[in-house]
Design a protein around this motif. Structure first.
Motif, PDB file in Angstrom:
ATOM      1  N   ARG A   1      -4.309  -8.743  -2.371  1.00 34.67           N
ATOM      2  CA  ARG A   1      -4.425  -7.782  -1.276  1.00 34.67           C
ATOM      3  C   ARG A   1      -5.878  -7.337  -1.075  1.00 34.67           C
ATOM      4  O   ARG A   1      -6.151  -6.340  -0.372  1.00 34.67           O
ATOM      5  CB  ARG A   1      -3.524  -6.588  -1.585  1.00 34.67           C
ATOM      6  N   ILE A   2      -6.807  -8.076  -1.647  1.00 38.95           N
ATOM      7  CA  ILE A   2      -8.234  -7.750  -1.483  1.00 38.95           C
ATOM      8  C   ILE A   2      -8.587  -7.717   0.007  1.00 38.95           C
ATOM      9  O   ILE A   2      -7.916  -8.379   0.815  1.00 38.95           O
ATOM     10  CB  ILE A   2      -9.084  -8.826  -2.235  1.00 38.95           C
TER      11      ILE A   2
ATOM     12  N   PRO B   1     -16.466   2.854   0.183  1.00 43.31           N
ATOM     13  CA  PRO B   1     -15.841   3.533   1.331  1.00 43.31           C
ATOM     14  C   PRO B   1     -14.395   3.948   1.058  1.00 43.31           C
ATOM     15  O   PRO B   1     -13.962   5.004   1.507  1.00 43.31           O
ATOM     16  CB  PRO B   1     -15.916   2.490   2.442  1.00 43.31           C
ATOM     17  N   LEU B   2     -13.650   3.120   0.299  1.00 41.47           N
ATOM     18  CA  LEU B   2     -12.308   3.552  -0.130  1.00 41.47           C
ATOM     19  C   LEU B   2     -12.439   3.944  -1.603  1.00 41.47           C
ATOM     20  O   LEU B   2     -12.380   3.090  -2.490  1.00 41.47           O
ATOM     21  CB  LEU B   2     -11.290   2.408   0.030  1.00 41.47           C
TER      22      LEU B   2
ATOM     23  N   PHE C   1     -14.036  -3.691  -2.548  1.00 42.55           N
ATOM     24  CA  PHE C   1     -13.166  -4.394  -1.594  1.00 42.55           C
ATOM     25  C   PHE C   1     -11.749  -4.539  -2.145  1.00 42.55           C
ATOM     26  O   PHE C   1     -10.929  -5.273  -1.591  1.00 42.55           O
ATOM     27  CB  PHE C   1     -13.723  -5.790  -1.277  1.00 42.55           C
TER      28      PHE C   1
ATOM     29  N   SER D   1     -17.803  -0.480   7.296  1.00 44.69           N
ATOM     30  CA  SER D   1     -19.085  -1.188   7.392  1.00 44.69           C
ATOM     31  C   SER D   1     -20.204  -0.242   7.806  1.00 44.69           C
ATOM     32  O   SER D   1     -21.315  -0.320   7.278  1.00 44.69           O
ATOM     33  CB  SER D   1     -19.002  -2.323   8.414  1.00 44.69           C
TER      34      SER D   1
ATOM     35  N   GLY E   1     -17.617  -7.895   6.933  1.00 46.77           N
ATOM     36  CA  GLY E   1     -18.242  -6.596   6.660  1.00 46.77           C
ATOM     37  C   GLY E   1     -19.633  -6.776   6.078  1.00 46.77           C
ATOM     38  O   GLY E   1     -20.582  -6.075   6.457  1.00 46.77           O
TER      39      GLY E   1
ATOM     40  N   ARG F   1      -0.509 -12.398   6.175  1.00 41.66           N
ATOM     41  CA  ARG F   1      -1.784 -12.607   5.470  1.00 41.66           C
ATOM     42  C   ARG F   1      -2.159 -14.099   5.512  1.00 41.66           C
ATOM     43  O   ARG F   1      -3.313 -14.453   5.748  1.00 41.66           O
ATOM     44  CB  ARG F   1      -1.639 -12.104   4.027  1.00 41.66           C
TER      45      ARG F   1
ATOM     46  N   LEU G   1      -8.195   3.129  -4.806  1.00 44.22           N
ATOM     47  CA  LEU G   1      -7.274   2.099  -4.300  1.00 44.22           C
ATOM     48  C   LEU G   1      -5.875   2.632  -4.529  1.00 44.22           C
ATOM     49  O   LEU G   1      -5.638   3.332  -5.525  1.00 44.22           O
ATOM     50  CB  LEU G   1      -7.427   0.797  -5.092  1.00 44.22           C
TER      51      LEU G   1
ATOM     52  N   THR H   1     -21.337   2.112   5.027  1.00 40.55           N
ATOM     53  CA  THR H   1     -22.086   1.374   3.992  1.00 40.55           C
ATOM     54  C   THR H   1     -23.549   1.228   4.408  1.00 40.55           C
ATOM     55  O   THR H   1     -24.465   1.505   3.623  1.00 40.55           O
ATOM     56  CB  THR H   1     -21.460  -0.028   3.769  1.00 40.55           C
TER      57      THR H   1
ATOM     58  N   VAL I   1      -6.005  -3.082  13.518  1.00 37.23           N
ATOM     59  CA  VAL I   1      -6.347  -2.869  12.094  1.00 37.23           C
ATOM     60  C   VAL I   1      -7.751  -3.384  11.795  1.00 37.23           C
ATOM     61  O   VAL I   1      -8.454  -2.804  10.964  1.00 37.23           O
ATOM     62  CB  VAL I   1      -5.307  -3.478  11.124  1.00 37.23           C
TER      63      VAL I   1
ATOM     64  N   HIS J   1       0.828  -1.212   0.000  1.00 40.97           N
ATOM     65  CA  HIS J   1       0.000   0.000   0.000  1.00 40.97           C
ATOM     66  C   HIS J   1       0.863   1.265   0.000  1.00 40.97           C
ATOM     67  O   HIS J   1       0.423   2.315  -0.466  1.00 40.97           O
ATOM     68  CB  HIS J   1      -0.925   0.004   1.222  1.00 40.97           C
TER      69      HIS J   1
ATOM     70  N   GLU K   1      -9.008  -5.838  -5.059  1.00 44.61           N
ATOM     71  CA  GLU K   1      -8.927  -7.102  -5.810  1.00 44.61           C
ATOM     72  C   GLU K   1      -7.524  -7.690  -5.683  1.00 44.61           C
ATOM     73  O   GLU K   1      -6.607  -7.017  -5.246  1.00 44.61           O
ATOM     74  CB  GLU K   1      -9.258  -6.892  -7.289  1.00 44.61           C
TER      75      GLU K   1
HETATM   76  C1  HEM Z   1     -18.125  -2.891   3.880  1.00 44.32           C
HETATM   77  C2  HEM Z   1     -17.035  -3.150   4.556  1.00 44.32           C
HETATM   78  C3  HEM Z   1     -15.625  -3.049   4.053  1.00 44.32           C
HETATM   79  C4  HEM Z   1     -15.126  -2.481   2.907  1.00 44.32           C
HETATM   80  C5  HEM Z   1     -15.890  -1.769   1.800  1.00 44.32           C
HETATM   81  C6  HEM Z   1     -13.690  -2.696   2.915  1.00 44.32           C
HETATM   82  C7  HEM Z   1     -12.831  -2.282   1.909  1.00 44.32           C
HETATM   83  C8  HEM Z   1     -11.462  -2.543   1.894  1.00 44.32           C
HETATM   84  C9  HEM Z   1     -10.565  -2.154   0.828  1.00 44.32           C
HETATM   85  C10 HEM Z   1     -10.961  -1.386  -0.424  1.00 44.32           C
HETATM   86  C11 HEM Z   1      -9.326  -2.588   1.167  1.00 44.32           C
HETATM   87  C12 HEM Z   1      -8.036  -2.375   0.359  1.00 44.32           C
HETATM   88  C13 HEM Z   1      -7.934  -3.478  -0.675  1.00 44.32           C
HETATM   89  C14 HEM Z   1      -6.832  -3.252  -1.683  1.00 44.32           C
HETATM   90  O1  HEM Z   1      -5.904  -2.491  -1.414  1.00 44.32           O
HETATM   91  O2  HEM Z   1      -6.911  -3.874  -2.769  1.00 44.32           O
HETATM   92  C15 HEM Z   1      -9.424  -3.258   2.434  1.00 44.32           C
HETATM   93  C16 HEM Z   1      -8.363  -3.862   3.085  1.00 44.32           C
HETATM   94  C17 HEM Z   1      -8.461  -4.418   4.341  1.00 44.32           C
HETATM   95  N1  HEM Z   1      -9.615  -4.596   5.083  1.00 44.32           N
HETATM   96 FE1  HEM Z   1     -11.488  -4.094   4.525  1.00 44.32          FE
HETATM   97  N2  HEM Z   1     -13.359  -3.366   4.050  1.00 44.32           N
HETATM   98  C18 HEM Z   1     -14.497  -3.617   4.773  1.00 44.32           C
HETATM   99  C19 HEM Z   1     -14.606  -4.291   5.976  1.00 44.32           C
HETATM  100  C20 HEM Z   1     -13.546  -4.827   6.667  1.00 44.32           C
HETATM  101  C21 HEM Z   1     -13.653  -5.507   7.939  1.00 44.32           C
HETATM  102  C22 HEM Z   1     -14.960  -5.765   8.680  1.00 44.32           C
HETATM  103  C23 HEM Z   1     -12.383  -5.843   8.322  1.00 44.32           C
HETATM  104  C24 HEM Z   1     -11.901  -6.595   9.555  1.00 44.32           C
HETATM  105  C25 HEM Z   1     -12.637  -7.114  10.465  1.00 44.32           C
HETATM  106  C26 HEM Z   1     -11.486  -5.375   7.281  1.00 44.32           C
HETATM  107  C27 HEM Z   1     -10.123  -5.527   7.311  1.00 44.32           C
HETATM  108  C28 HEM Z   1      -9.268  -5.174   6.281  1.00 44.32           C
HETATM  109  C29 HEM Z   1      -7.830  -5.384   6.327  1.00 44.32           C
HETATM  110  C30 HEM Z   1      -7.043  -5.988   7.479  1.00 44.32           C
HETATM  111  C31 HEM Z   1      -7.325  -4.930   5.100  1.00 44.32           C
HETATM  112  C32 HEM Z   1      -5.866  -4.969   4.634  1.00 44.32           C
HETATM  113  C33 HEM Z   1      -5.660  -6.252   3.820  1.00 44.32           C
HETATM  114  C34 HEM Z   1      -4.245  -6.418   3.300  1.00 44.32           C
HETATM  115  O3  HEM Z   1      -3.563  -5.421   3.075  1.00 44.32           O
HETATM  116  O4  HEM Z   1      -3.835  -7.586   3.117  1.00 44.32           O
HETATM  117  N3  HEM Z   1     -12.223  -4.764   6.292  1.00 44.32           N
HETATM  118  N4  HEM Z   1     -10.737  -3.222   2.865  1.00 44.32           N
END
Ligand code: HEM
Length: 511
Positions: free
Chosen positions: A452-453, A379-380, A447, A319, A460, A132, A383, A322, A310, A105, A449
């Protein structure tokens, strides 16, 4: 007089030198033969973001819309050359096949100065890959099923709170943020809060501090972005460690209490405790009380706390915004709301009126409503990646240098009328299996793709579905005087969220 003249000449010379240096910098993309919208001094192409005139997703959406014929464009985030990828095939390649070139990132952090920042979202390279792989089993469907009851208990508190509300007009964003806070506190930190009863709870206050930055934090973060190696080290000294210490102490207390009293609960914390004690997560139902000798793969208490942290920062606001945007759209689109509440009523009637993991799974229209919400309001909204290894753009000899930031304009793509006709219309039918199959898979990226999704997407979705089903099984929503029409975003927030509260009129449903 001579002194004055010399001073003026020096200042003029300095200004000319700076101007020349910046203009040379601003020809970086042109020299590479990559199309580049004209930057302006000193903010490059993100003047509106820096000055708080536009939300970052909207700013990059404008860049996307103004340069749609280009597969990619070079922009300047202030002085930093940054690649924006517009072409969906190229986005796919960067996020999947050529992932090794864009695996991180690229956010500035210093694990030594601030150990809690060593979490999955921040870390890169081999460290990220190992972490991961360790954390992935935490988020399987069967684990989600076993955590369902914990989330359900938090939703029951929302229902109780709504039953006691005397006003008709409510800020649903605050209600859903409180729900989201309790869910993640319970599942990740292992603490039961019930913030509806204690709105001034310290946990909620600390959560607010993370997402609502003070002016000093905003300034430090801007400098940190441009001078990462200098500022990151001193950040904790400038901003204090209150948040880090607070969350670390909660984790430490909970872990010690559970271990001392032999308490086992179905939540993330329990799985992370396994990672601390054994270095891996056992298959469900397998007792792993016999810890193997430490082969160096176990998480330390601080690493455990960083992952809990995190889950909170990545899971809480994403969440809850949304769910609140979904209610907003349902209030504006009563026909969609009626179809949804009919579905919820029919399915609950088949399940004794109970919201269970299985009854929620049958609510397919609800899933489509959430998918459409995430399309309109990702929400993001951008990317981001950093180029981790020099990369030659496909079918060219243009080199993208290591350490170049790369942005993917998700908001722009998901509102593109060529991909989603009439993009501002809220239409869950865009997410029927046929309509989904007819679109480019990478035209929908809420989310992210590739490897690293988002790791927590299932959780969520479960939390958002449960929150909405609980809400809509009892209440209907409509617009009120305070509803933001048209929607206005908080321009200072990286996460896409409304500017201020999201007010709607609530009415108990007559069934
Ligand atoms: C509607 C709910 C959610 C949305 C829209 C969302 C969206 C995202 C997005 C866009 C990323 C970056 C992906 C990328 O760089 O390709 C991400 C990463 C991440 N999300 Fe979510 N997220 C949500 C809920 C959650 C929840 C509930 C958790 C944990 C309980 C979570 C934990 C993480 C973590 C730890 C990462 C980093 C993953 C990595 O770098 O390997 N997310 N999320």
């Amino acid at each position: 007089m001579a002194f004055l003249l010399t001073s003026i000449s020096c200042v003029t010379l300095l200004i000319c030198a700076c101007y020349y240096w910046i203009m040379r910098r601003y020809s970086y993309w042109k020299n590479k033969g990559i199309a580049s919208p004209k930057p302006s001094i000193p903010f490059g192409n993100i003047r509106n973001t820096v000055l708080g005139a536009k939300q970052i997703g909207v700013d990059f959406s404008d860049i996307y819309n103004n340069n749609k014929t280009e597969d990619y464009v070079g922009v300047y985030m202030v002085l930093k050359p940054t690649l924006v990828i517009n072409n969906l095939d190229l986005i796919k390649t960067a996020l999947t096949k050529d992932f090794v070139h864009f695996s991180d990132h690229g956010l500035p952090f210093d694990e030594e100065a601030e150990p809690i920042s060593g979490h999955l979202f921040n870390v890169g390279g081999a460290k990220w890959k190992n972490l991961r792989a360790k954390l992935t089993p935490t988020f399987t469907s069967s684990r989600m099923r076993s955590m369902f009851d914990v989330v359900h208990d938090c939703a029951a508190e929302v229902a109780k709170h709504l039953d006691q509300c005397t006003e008709d007009d409510l800020d649903v964003k605050e209600i859903l943020a409180t729900f989201g806070n309790d869910v993640i506190a319970s599942c990740a930190f292992g603490v039961e809060l019930n913030t509806f009863k204690n709105p001034d709870d310290k946990f909620r206050k600390m959560g607010r501090r993370i997402f609502k930055q003070s002016p000093l934090e905003e300034i430090v973060n801007v400098f940190d972005f441009f001078l990462p190696n200098v500022i990151t080290k001193f950040k904790p000294m400038i901003l204090g460690r209150e948040v880090e210490e607070f969350f670390y102490s909660i984790v430490e207390q909970t872990v010690n209490f559970r271990e001392k009293n032999g308490i086992v609960r179905n939540d993330f914390m329990q799985l992370l405790i396994q990672l601390k004690n054994t270095g891996s997560i056992s298959e469900e139902g397998v007792d792993k009380s016999e810890a193997p000798p430490d082969d160096g793969t176990r998480l330390t208490m601080m690493q455990l706390a960083a992952q809990v942290f995190v889950f909170f920062i990545a899971g809480f606001e994403t969440s809850s915004t949304t769910a609140s945007f979904a209610l907003y759209e349902l209030a504006l689109n009563p026909d969609v709301q009626k179809t949804l509440t009919d579905e919820i009523d029919d399915i609950l009637a088949k399940h004794d009126g109970k919201i269970t993991y299985d009854s929620l799974g049958e609510m397919t229209y609800l899933t489509k409503v959430i998918e459409e919400t995430l399309r309109k309001y990702p929400p993001l909204p951008v990317l981001f990646r950093i180029c981790t290894k020099d990369y030659i753009l496909p079918d060219t000899n243009i080199k993208i240098e290591k350490d170049t930031p790369v942005m993917i304009p998700v908001y722009g793509i998901q509102r593109d009328p060529d991909i989603y006709p009439n993009p501002n219309k809220f239409d869950p039918e865009r997410f029927t299996p046929e309509n989904k199959a007819a679109r480019h898979h990478f035209a929908y990226l809420p989310f992210g793709e590739g490897p690293r999704i988002c790791i927590g997407s299932r959780f969520g979705m479960m939390q958002t579905k449960l929150g909405l089903a609980t809400f809509l099984s009892k209440y209907e929503v409509s617009v009120c005087d305070k509803t933001l029409i048209p929607m206005e975003y908080d321009k200072r927030s990286f996460v896409l969220t409304s500017n201020g509260g999201l007010w709607l009129k609530l009415k108990r449903r007559s069934k």
